[in-house]
Design an enzyme around this catalytic site. Structure first.
Site, PDB file in Angstrom:
ATOM      1  N   ARG A 189      -0.684  75.294  98.960  1.00  0.00           N
ATOM      2  CA  ARG A 189      -0.693  76.596  99.634  1.00  0.00           C
ATOM      3  C   ARG A 189      -2.101  77.179  99.525  1.00  0.00           C
ATOM      4  NH1 ARG A 189       0.717  82.069  97.471  1.00  0.00           N
ATOM      5  NH2 ARG A 189       0.958  83.346  99.323  1.00  0.00           N
ATOM      6  N   HIS A 243      -4.548  86.698 102.974  1.00  0.00           N
ATOM      7  CA  HIS A 243      -4.506  86.894 101.519  1.00  0.00           C
ATOM      8  C   HIS A 243      -5.637  87.876 101.185  1.00  0.00           C
ATOM      9  CE1 HIS A 243      -2.992  84.997  97.577  1.00  0.00           C
ATOM     10  NE2 HIS A 243      -3.820  85.954  97.207  1.00  0.00           N
ATOM     11  N   GLU A 288       1.718  89.361  99.833  1.00  0.00           N
ATOM     12  CA  GLU A 288       1.849  90.567  99.015  1.00  0.00           C
ATOM     13  C   GLU A 288       1.383  91.850  99.710  1.00  0.00           C
ATOM     14  OE1 GLU A 288       0.008  89.839  95.208  1.00  0.00           O
ATOM     15  OE2 GLU A 288       1.274  88.122  94.764  1.00  0.00           O
ATOM     16  N   ASN A 312       6.474  85.889  95.029  1.00  0.00           N
ATOM     17  CA  ASN A 312       5.504  85.715  93.944  1.00  0.00           C
ATOM     18  C   ASN A 312       6.038  86.466  92.740  1.00  0.00           C
ATOM     19  OD1 ASN A 312       3.997  84.395  95.834  1.00  0.00           O
ATOM     20  ND2 ASN A 312       2.391  85.938  95.984  1.00  0.00           N
ATOM     21  N   TYR A 361       5.636  87.119  88.490  1.00  0.00           N
ATOM     22  CA  TYR A 361       4.870  86.958  87.246  1.00  0.00           C
ATOM     23  C   TYR A 361       5.582  87.546  86.042  1.00  0.00           C
ATOM     24  CZ  TYR A 361       1.122  85.225  90.103  1.00  0.00           C
ATOM     25  OH  TYR A 361       0.382  84.438  90.957  1.00  0.00           O
ATOM     26  N   GLU A 421       4.219  81.795  94.190  1.00  0.00           N
ATOM     27  CA  GLU A 421       3.242  81.939  93.103  1.00  0.00           C
ATOM     28  C   GLU A 421       3.979  82.198  91.810  1.00  0.00           C
ATOM     29  OE1 GLU A 421       0.189  84.928  93.532  1.00  0.00           O
ATOM     30  OE2 GLU A 421      -0.242  84.296  95.578  1.00  0.00           O
TER      31      GLU A 421
HETATM   32  O1  IFM Z   1      -4.496  86.089  91.723  1.00  0.00           O
HETATM   33  C1  IFM Z   1      -3.421  86.785  92.247  1.00  0.00           C
HETATM   34  C2  IFM Z   1      -3.102  86.325  93.646  1.00  0.00           C
HETATM   35  O2  IFM Z   1      -4.201  86.446  94.491  1.00  0.00           O
HETATM   36  C3  IFM Z   1      -1.981  87.142  94.236  1.00  0.00           C
HETATM   37  N1  IFM Z   1      -0.852  87.176  93.337  1.00  0.00           N
HETATM   38  C4  IFM Z   1      -1.084  87.499  91.956  1.00  0.00           C
HETATM   39  C5  IFM Z   1      -2.181  86.608  91.396  1.00  0.00           C
HETATM   40  C6  IFM Z   1      -2.416  86.918  89.917  1.00  0.00           C
HETATM   41  O3  IFM Z   1      -2.784  88.256  89.748  1.00  0.00           O
END
Ligand code: IFM
Length: 460
Positions: free
Chosen positions: A87, A131, A176, A302, A304, A356
């Site tokens: 990606r 992006h 995002e 995405n 985290y 992500e």
């Molecule tokens: O690095 C970023 C990415 O560009 C977009 N999503 C979160 C990642 C980590 O902060």
């Protein structure tokens, strides 16, 4: 972090479908460098990096990972990992320097080489159009807060699909949109650095509208790639069971999750958030909401960490006792399962990709190795969380590690390292971290499992 089970034992035991897509992800501004090479125009991030104090280490994307010159070696690494998909994003100002009108042949040729290079290596290209590196020339005319940018984006999307749509497996419109809208236009900690909630919400609406119009246009043009969008989502949990914290969590969930999911899947904005915004709610023209709610071939998520919110103000993640990554984010894989189950429950979602997932950790290069056990455990436990969502019936289609390479982490500059491949910035040398070796072995096991399963006689 001490994983709950030995790392090797966690994910390989899970059974993922034979067509499940494993990948790694990057983005243009974070790795490409060559900021002004061969006719590339400036992006809003090129400008923002020049604002004193905007980037923690005072750095910029001028060189980054020098990927524009090193792409072939980087794709060799991608191939070595054994992933199905890569990606990446296109830098809009590299291919169309002012965001409208003339195209830049040298920039288009770079992405041609990249896509063909992936296909030659047996890796499916997953392309993202936006992006975050909007051409500065469009920002000078109001950027995403200006409705005209919607139409410029659709032209750009059509141009890229005409050029690469016959070879890329997937096209994502935006990565995002919450980040572009809120961090870019409300808090102003990201480019373009605006602090105005009204502009932020107008930008969010225009991002969604341009997504819907682009999907309509690409389909009308006969584009065969799978089409969708990528959202950054988290479960939002109240810091305590008090009514004030519960209300605050509902509000934050509305702004982070429902503000994007409701229009995309239900064709309307959440009324409680429209009421909360008052005069800052976006101008919506008749017909916009139906355009936004186009059927998608996939949704990218995405993930985290979770979000914990308190009515008293910012939540200090240290309170939970969970391990924190170098970003100060809690390691909370359960949140990924919870989020995926919720999306499946509340919306008629298409196949879902985790587009992500990964962690920034402090890495040490020792005798040419990086023993990043924390990152490896992070990835393994989140893959297990995806496996659990699958087991509970969520239509999961793929998982991609963020990121292939250490890279420019936006306002944090080069201080935070998310890569499974280490980049020594002065020499640009790449070194596979232990996490990359683990992912490679994991994928080999997955392939072996796939092969073993396909050799079995079909069940009756
Ligand atoms: O690095 C970023 C990415 O560009 C977009 N999503 C979160 C990642 C980590 O902060």
């Amino acid at each position: 972090m001490t994983p709950k089970a030995p790392i090797a034992a966690i994910a390989p035991a899970l059974s993922f479908p034979a067509d499940f897509v494993w990948g790694v992800a990057t983005s243009s501004f974070q790795i490409e460098g060559a900021a002004a090479l061969d006719g590339k125009g400036p992006s809003i991030w090129d400008h923002f990096c020049r604002v004193p104090g905007a980037i923690a280490d005072g750095s910029n994307g001028d060189l980054a990972c020098d990927h524009v010159h090193r792409w072939a070696g980087d794709l060799d690494i991608v191939q070595r990992l054994g992933v199905d998909a890569y990606r990446f994003s296109v830098s809009w100002p590299r291919v169309q320097p002012t965001g409208s009108g003339a195209w830049n042949t040298a920039g288009l040729d770079f992405y041609e080489r990249l896509v063909d290079g992936l296909l030659e290596r047996g890796v499916a290209p997953y392309l993202t159009l936006n992006h975050w590196d909007l051409p500065q020339a469009l920002q000078d005319q109001g950027g995403w807060a200006n409705r005209d940018t919607v139409h410029r984006f659709v032209d750009y999307a059509r141009g890229m699909a005409a050029r690469l749509g016959d070879r890329v497996a997937s096209i994502t419109t935006h990565n995002e949109p919450w980040v572009v809208a809120v961090l870019g236009h409300e808090t102003g900690i990201f480019a373009p650095g605006i602090q105005d909630r009204g502009q932020a919400m107008q930008a969010a609406h225009h991002l969604l509208l341009s997504h819907g119009l682009a999907l309509q246009a690409l389909r009308a043009d006969g584009c065969a790639s799978a089409l969708g969008i990528v959202l950054n989502l988290s479960p939002v949990q109240p810091a305590s069971p008090t009514p004030a914290d519960i209300d605050q969590a509902r509000l934050e969930d509305g702004r982070l999750v429902r503000w994007y999911m409701d229009p995309l899947f239900h064709g309307r904005y959440p009324q409680d958030i429209v009421d909360f915004l008052g005069a800052d709610a976006p101008q919506v023209a008749s017909g916009d909401m139906a355009i936004i709610a186009q059927t998608m071939d996939f949704l990218g998520v995405n993930y985290y960490t979770r979000a914990v919110v308190s009515a008293q103000g910012p939540w200090d993640a240290h309170q939970s006792g969970l391990e924190l990554t170098d970003m100060g984010w809690e390691v909370y894989p359960e949140g990924l399962t919870e989020l995926l189950l919720r999306l499946h429950r509340d919306y008629a979602v298409p196949p879902l990709f985790v587009t992500e997932n990964g962690g920034a950790f402090k890495d040490r290069l020792e005798d040419g190795r990086i023993h990043d056990a924390g990152r490896t455990a992070y990835i393994a436990s989140h893959i297990a969380a995806v496996g659990e969502a699958l087991r509970q019936g969520v239509p999961m289609a793929g998982y991609m590690v963020w990121s292939l390479l250490d890279n420019f982490e936006w306002a944090s500059g080069y201080e935070k390292r998310f890569g499974i491949v280490h980049v020594d910035y002065p020499t640009q040398q790449r070194t596979l971290k232990d996490s990359a070796q683990w992912y490679r072995e994991f994928l080999l096991q997955q392939r072996a499992l796939r092969a073993a399963r396909s050799a079995l006689p079909a069940r009756v």
